[in-house]
Design a protein around this motif. Sequence first.
Motif, PDB file in Angstrom:
ATOM      1  N   CYS A   1       0.842  -1.205   0.000  1.00  0.00           N
ATOM      2  CA  CYS A   1       0.000   0.000   0.000  1.00  0.00           C
ATOM      3  C   CYS A   1       0.872   1.247   0.000  1.00  0.00           C
ATOM      4  N   ASP A   2       0.630   2.131  -0.960  1.00  0.00           N
ATOM      5  CA  ASP A   2       1.327   3.405  -1.061  1.00  0.00           C
ATOM      6  C   ASP A   2       0.586   4.477  -0.267  1.00  0.00           C
ATOM      7  N   TRP A  37       3.901  12.620  -2.228  1.00  0.00           N
ATOM      8  CA  TRP A  37       3.705  11.183  -2.435  1.00  0.00           C
ATOM      9  C   TRP A  37       5.008  10.478  -2.109  1.00  0.00           C
ATOM     10  N   SER A  38       4.937   9.415  -1.345  1.00  0.00           N
ATOM     11  CA  SER A  38       6.133   8.620  -1.068  1.00  0.00           C
ATOM     12  C   SER A  38       5.950   7.173  -1.469  1.00  0.00           C
ATOM     13  N   GLY A  39       4.807   6.846  -2.096  1.00  0.00           N
ATOM     14  CA  GLY A  39       4.584   5.469  -2.493  1.00  0.00           C
ATOM     15  C   GLY A  39       4.674   4.558  -1.285  1.00  0.00           C
ATOM     16  N   GLY A  40       5.440   3.487  -1.409  1.00  0.00           N
ATOM     17  CA  GLY A  40       5.642   2.586  -0.288  1.00  0.00           C
ATOM     18  C   GLY A  40       6.998   2.760   0.367  1.00  0.00           C
ATOM     19  N   TYR A  69      -1.747  -1.078  -3.717  1.00  0.00           N
ATOM     20  CA  TYR A  69      -1.161  -1.560  -4.973  1.00  0.00           C
ATOM     21  C   TYR A  69      -1.549  -3.000  -5.238  1.00  0.00           C
ATOM     22  N   SER A 113      11.966   9.944  -3.515  1.00  0.00           N
ATOM     23  CA  SER A 113      10.968   8.891  -3.757  1.00  0.00           C
ATOM     24  C   SER A 113      11.498   7.614  -3.130  1.00  0.00           C
ATOM     25  N   ASP A 114      11.791   6.597  -3.930  1.00  0.00           N
ATOM     26  CA  ASP A 114      12.213   5.321  -3.343  1.00  0.00           C
ATOM     27  C   ASP A 114      13.701   5.065  -3.494  1.00  0.00           C
ATOM     28  N   HIS A 122       9.562   9.297  -8.425  1.00  0.00           N
ATOM     29  CA  HIS A 122       8.232   8.778  -8.729  1.00  0.00           C
ATOM     30  C   HIS A 122       7.132   9.723  -8.257  1.00  0.00           C
TER      31      HIS A 122
END
Length: 506
Positions: free
Chosen positions: A93-94, A113-116, A149, A201-202, A227
């Motif tokens: 889950c992001d 946004w940092s995604g996961g 996700y 981001s990641d 991302h």
Amino acid sequence: MDRRDVLKLSALAGATGVLTLAPVDFAGATGPASPSGGGSGSDVTRTVTGHLPTGVADFVYLPVEVPRGVRQIAVSYGYDTPQVPAGTLGNACDIGIFDQRGTELGGKGFRGWSGGARTEFAIAADQATPGYLAGPVQPGTWHVVLGPYTVAPQGMDYSVTVTLSMGEPATPVAPQYPPDHAPGRGRDWYRGDCHLHTVYSDGKRTLDDLAALARAAGLDFINSSDHNTNGAHAYLGPHAGDDLLILTGEEVTTRNGHYLAIGLDGGEWIDWRYRARDDAFDRFAKQIRRAGGIVVPAHPYGMSLASQWKFGYDNADAVEVWNGTWTLDDEATLLTWDNLLTGAARRGDGHWIPAMGNSDAHRDPDVVGLPQTVVLADGLDRRSLLAGIRAGRSWIAESSAVQLSFTATGPNGEHADIGGRLPVGPDAPVTVRVTGGGVPGALVRLLTDEGQMLAEPLPESGVLEWRTTASLAAYVRAELRHPVSPGSLLPGGAAAITNPIWLGRQ
């Protein structure tokens, strides 16, 4: 606060890709009024728990009613990861957030946004967690965005904690976007890597790390492409210099493939919350071009979930045929791109999609500049570089040690370089010349719309010539390959790939 009842009442929302939960209310949290909107200096926390079933929407919105007088908003989250059978997708889950300006697709409310990559973040006027945008925490309805996700057959139990810190807001900090030009060498070949990730981001590298590695790799320019966020843009300026141009961009990571927005205006953000069936990609491709950038599908045959490109190539300015270390998915992309060139030859309208290569480097041991795109540009500036990429005046190198030139000449002194056209009659003799270096044991491949026409070791002189006509070859492109591995049915790994030279009068 249990969200099971909300999910039952909103079952149809999943079909549209969005599910909105009941709001988190901070009523009574407002501090004493002041001219600047400050509050009491206290922290107020709310925690939400719930369950998401399989088949839930792509994005789940948790509204947060933010009162006046908030200095900082902080969010943390978690979810369970139950065991699943081999071959079955588990929970992932992001997370991100939109402010009081709303969640409209492509709207102004995006705040990060940092995604996961992170389990918590914070936003204040003067600073924010990397990937998020610093700025005042204005009153209104904010939305924490969960991006489930993948969801296990058991579903996903989640928890979101929101903390509002009341008090006087700090003074916002002015962004430091990088300049869009550097001194350069006039019209020349410039080396760059336009697909790079950092802690915004990641990735695991800081902006300092990234700039240092780019310089060590002999690059003239790079593009910031974290991302789904423009969070790094405002901090890139101090890392650029006369020896390194830094472009601001984004890797737009949709559920139907990823693409690079290269060379955007500083601070521009491109939305990613759509699939190919939503008919939204063309809208954002236009936004990228209005913001001065170009559109480049990334790793079209990527092996990770949702990374395969499904939007087509009609609205692309180039395609990333080489992503990081050379692998089978790059070989597949190269074949697809070659088929696109053949289609362009059939149409005969002069429109074709150039190739480029980038490292997609995230962390050690990923190598910045493996590969890199070498662009013929009028100068080391954003407009000239993007024009060169868009026109196909470029080739891809494994490293700055690889050298290559590729030309075609006609019987009466006609001449064309990479990305150009040699205007000769259909039966006029054409001489193609490849000059290479920096690749021990290199194999030269020459390919046309008919396929591979030559595969020979590069002579000790470093120069190879081949002859053809426009009636036999609509275009010619060149590759330098490493020696073939024993027993392999495929060519050796790529060391250099050129864009084509087109033959014949258009």
